[in-house]
Motif scaffolding. Structure first.
Motif, PDB file in Angstrom:
ATOM      1  N   ALA A  49      -2.645   0.270  33.670  1.00  0.00           N
ATOM      2  CA  ALA A  49      -3.555   1.566  33.170  1.00  0.00           C
ATOM      3  C   ALA A  49      -2.840   1.484  34.901  1.00  0.00           C
ATOM      4  O   ALA A  49      -3.117   0.578  35.904  1.00  0.00           O
ATOM      5  CB  ALA A  49      -4.321   0.870  33.363  1.00  0.00           C
ATOM      6  N   VAL A  50      -2.669   2.972  35.210  1.00  0.00           N
ATOM      7  CA  VAL A  50      -3.051   3.759  36.310  1.00  0.00           C
ATOM      8  C   VAL A  50      -3.479   4.569  36.314  1.00  0.00           C
ATOM      9  O   VAL A  50      -3.902   5.819  35.723  1.00  0.00           O
ATOM     10  CB  VAL A  50      -1.016   3.845  36.555  1.00  0.00           C
ATOM     11  N   PRO A  51      -4.369   4.523  37.861  1.00  0.00           N
ATOM     12  CA  PRO A  51      -5.816   6.008  38.178  1.00  0.00           C
ATOM     13  C   PRO A  51      -5.276   6.887  37.998  1.00  0.00           C
ATOM     14  O   PRO A  51      -3.612   6.679  38.684  1.00  0.00           O
ATOM     15  CB  PRO A  51      -6.241   5.263  39.541  1.00  0.00           C
ATOM     16  N   HIS A  52      -5.367   7.894  37.359  1.00  0.00           N
ATOM     17  CA  HIS A  52      -4.712   9.179  37.180  1.00  0.00           C
ATOM     18  C   HIS A  52      -5.099   9.757  39.104  1.00  0.00           C
ATOM     19  O   HIS A  52      -6.002  10.669  39.096  1.00  0.00           O
ATOM     20  CB  HIS A  52      -5.383  10.164  36.211  1.00  0.00           C
ATOM     21  N   GLY A  53      -4.369   9.605  39.870  1.00  0.00           N
ATOM     22  CA  GLY A  53      -3.937  10.053  40.917  1.00  0.00           C
ATOM     23  C   GLY A  53      -2.961   8.890  42.010  1.00  0.00           C
ATOM     24  O   GLY A  53      -2.487   8.162  41.633  1.00  0.00           O
ATOM     25  N   PRO A  54      -2.887  10.070  43.580  1.00  0.00           N
ATOM     26  CA  PRO A  54      -1.808   8.826  43.737  1.00  0.00           C
ATOM     27  C   PRO A  54      -2.124   7.523  44.694  1.00  0.00           C
ATOM     28  O   PRO A  54      -1.053   6.781  44.407  1.00  0.00           O
ATOM     29  CB  PRO A  54      -1.702   9.713  45.346  1.00  0.00           C
ATOM     30  N   ALA A  55      -3.355   6.735  43.838  1.00  0.00           N
ATOM     31  CA  ALA A  55      -3.680   5.530  44.696  1.00  0.00           C
ATOM     32  C   ALA A  55      -3.080   4.467  44.034  1.00  0.00           C
ATOM     33  O   ALA A  55      -2.979   3.452  44.386  1.00  0.00           O
ATOM     34  CB  ALA A  55      -5.182   5.394  44.373  1.00  0.00           C
ATOM     35  N   GLY A  56      -2.472   4.952  42.290  1.00  0.00           N
ATOM     36  CA  GLY A  56      -2.480   2.963  41.778  1.00  0.00           C
ATOM     37  C   GLY A  56      -0.549   3.696  41.571  1.00  0.00           C
ATOM     38  O   GLY A  56      -0.406   2.593  41.073  1.00  0.00           O
ATOM     39  N   VAL A  57       0.506   4.630  42.279  1.00  0.00           N
ATOM     40  CA  VAL A  57       1.064   4.772  42.260  1.00  0.00           C
ATOM     41  C   VAL A  57       1.931   3.562  43.220  1.00  0.00           C
ATOM     42  O   VAL A  57       2.639   3.829  42.346  1.00  0.00           O
ATOM     43  CB  VAL A  57       1.859   5.800  42.794  1.00  0.00           C
ATOM     44  N   ARG A 110       4.404   0.452  41.773  1.00  0.00           N
ATOM     45  CA  ARG A 110       5.939  -0.286  42.035  1.00  0.00           C
ATOM     46  C   ARG A 110       5.896  -1.035  42.588  1.00  0.00           C
ATOM     47  O   ARG A 110       6.721  -1.788  42.383  1.00  0.00           O
ATOM     48  CB  ARG A 110       6.156   1.117  42.853  1.00  0.00           C
ATOM     49  N   HIS A 111       4.844  -1.464  43.473  1.00  0.00           N
ATOM     50  CA  HIS A 111       5.054  -3.151  44.039  1.00  0.00           C
ATOM     51  C   HIS A 111       4.980  -4.399  42.708  1.00  0.00           C
ATOM     52  O   HIS A 111       5.850  -4.733  42.792  1.00  0.00           O
ATOM     53  CB  HIS A 111       3.340  -3.310  44.714  1.00  0.00           C
ATOM     54  N   ARG A 112       4.388  -4.274  41.506  1.00  0.00           N
ATOM     55  CA  ARG A 112       3.934  -4.497  40.441  1.00  0.00           C
ATOM     56  C   ARG A 112       5.292  -4.951  39.403  1.00  0.00           C
ATOM     57  O   ARG A 112       5.478  -6.556  39.299  1.00  0.00           O
ATOM     58  CB  ARG A 112       2.618  -4.321  39.817  1.00  0.00           C
ATOM     59  N   MET A 113       5.234  -3.971  39.794  1.00  0.00           N
ATOM     60  CA  MET A 113       7.298  -2.978  38.895  1.00  0.00           C
ATOM     61  C   MET A 113       8.149  -4.104  39.581  1.00  0.00           C
ATOM     62  O   MET A 113       9.439  -4.863  38.847  1.00  0.00           O
ATOM     63  CB  MET A 113       7.260  -1.938  38.657  1.00  0.00           C
ATOM     64  N   ARG A 114       7.855  -4.187  40.806  1.00  0.00           N
ATOM     65  CA  ARG A 114       9.509  -4.138  41.648  1.00  0.00           C
ATOM     66  C   ARG A 114       8.941  -6.429  42.056  1.00  0.00           C
ATOM     67  O   ARG A 114      10.247  -6.719  41.582  1.00  0.00           O
ATOM     68  CB  ARG A 114       9.183  -4.063  42.823  1.00  0.00           C
ATOM     69  N   GLU A 115       8.073  -6.618  42.067  1.00  0.00           N
ATOM     70  CA  GLU A 115       7.787  -8.272  42.121  1.00  0.00           C
ATOM     71  C   GLU A 115       8.101  -8.470  40.186  1.00  0.00           C
ATOM     72  O   GLU A 115       8.597  -9.969  40.052  1.00  0.00           O
ATOM     73  CB  GLU A 115       6.380  -8.611  42.113  1.00  0.00           C
ATOM     74  N   GLN A 116       7.592  -7.810  39.177  1.00  0.00           N
ATOM     75  CA  GLN A 116       7.896  -8.551  38.103  1.00  0.00           C
ATOM     76  C   GLN A 116       9.820  -8.598  37.495  1.00  0.00           C
ATOM     77  O   GLN A 116      10.457  -9.458  36.963  1.00  0.00           O
ATOM     78  CB  GLN A 116       6.932  -7.848  36.550  1.00  0.00           C
ATOM     79  N   ILE A 165      12.203   5.670  40.263  1.00  0.00           N
ATOM     80  CA  ILE A 165      12.125   6.394  38.857  1.00  0.00           C
ATOM     81  C   ILE A 165      11.214   6.266  37.983  1.00  0.00           C
ATOM     82  O   ILE A 165      10.058   7.364  37.597  1.00  0.00           O
ATOM     83  CB  ILE A 165      12.683   5.860  37.586  1.00  0.00           C
ATOM     84  N   LEU A 166      10.158   5.449  38.566  1.00  0.00           N
ATOM     85  CA  LEU A 166       8.353   4.903  38.259  1.00  0.00           C
ATOM     86  C   LEU A 166       8.035   5.528  38.501  1.00  0.00           C
ATOM     87  O   LEU A 166       6.741   6.181  38.632  1.00  0.00           O
ATOM     88  CB  LEU A 166       8.069   3.480  38.186  1.00  0.00           C
ATOM     89  N   SER A 167       8.495   5.921  40.628  1.00  0.00           N
ATOM     90  CA  SER A 167       7.251   6.545  41.421  1.00  0.00           C
ATOM     91  C   SER A 167       7.383   8.072  41.224  1.00  0.00           C
ATOM     92  O   SER A 167       5.903   8.787  40.904  1.00  0.00           O
ATOM     93  CB  SER A 167       8.167   6.482  42.698  1.00  0.00           C
ATOM     94  N   GLU A 168       8.545   8.255  40.617  1.00  0.00           N
ATOM     95  CA  GLU A 168       8.435  10.252  40.224  1.00  0.00           C
ATOM     96  C   GLU A 168       7.813  10.440  39.095  1.00  0.00           C
ATOM     97  O   GLU A 168       6.921  11.618  39.275  1.00  0.00           O
ATOM     98  CB  GLU A 168       9.949  10.404  39.883  1.00  0.00           C
TER      99      GLU A 168
END
Length: 188
Positions: A2-10, A14-20, A37-40
């Motif tokens: 779950a990502v907050p609807h807004g720039p805070a969670g982007v 990205r960090h979580r995806m990269r680590e995993q 791609i995730l960021s976009e």
């Protein structure tokens, strides 16, 4: 996730995806493409889509990000939001436009991408990233279907020449786009 609807969670996503992905042995090239791609996709969902649950009592006002690697090593990235007034389609921005290049970037990096209507009011945009770029080209998507090969050399589409190195951003000058995103994540 779950990502907050807004720039805070982007940045967190990205960090979580990269680590995993790195901890699971996914190549750096695939990780870098997938993180961009995730960021976009997340940025587009925050800008153009509604948070999940806006049309009903279900949902928490977030958007969802998901990624998975299949048995062949192909990585699928998905972002789900509460839909919006328009369908995701690549734009043709002017050279001076501040935005409108996200889906073109995704088309350049992904083997294919598309849009899926899920449960009522939910829209998922997905992209497939492969460690093996089988046709050596970049993909273009149709508004309502899977991507189709453009059969070109794997180069950025017109107007994206500046993505290799970033300039005019102070401490980010000279960094490639992925390094710049990481620097922004580290800055807060």
């Amino acid at each position: 996730m779950a990502v907050p609807h807004g720039p805070a969670g982007v940045g967190q996503a990205r960090h979580r995806m990269r680590e995993q992905l790195r901890s699971n042995g996914v190549s750096d090239t695939v990780v870098d493409d997938a993180v961009l791609i995730l960021s976009e996709l997340l940025s587009n969902a925050c800008r153009h889509g509604r948070p999940l649950g806006q049309q009903s009592d279900v949902g928490d006002g977030d958007i969802r990000a998901a990624w998975r690697v299949d048995g062949r090593g192909d990585l699928t990235v998905e972002v789900t939001d509460g839909g919006g007034p328009t369908r995701p389609v690549p734009a043709t921005p002017s050279v001076t436009a501040r935005g409108g290049r996200g889906l073109n970037i995704i088309s350049a990096l992904a083997q294919e991408w598309g849009v899926r209507d899920d449960t009522v009011g939910e829209v998922t945009v997905w992209a497939l990233v492969s460690a093996e770029h089988k046709d050596g080209g970049f993909m273009t998507a149709t508004p309502c279907g899977p991507a189709k090969s453009a059969r070109r050399e794997r180069a950025a589409p017109a107007g994206l020449d500046g993505l290799k190195r970033i300039g005019g951003f102070g401490s980010l000058d000279g960094l490639d786009l992925v390094e710049a995103l990481e620097a922004l994540d580290d800055a807060g």
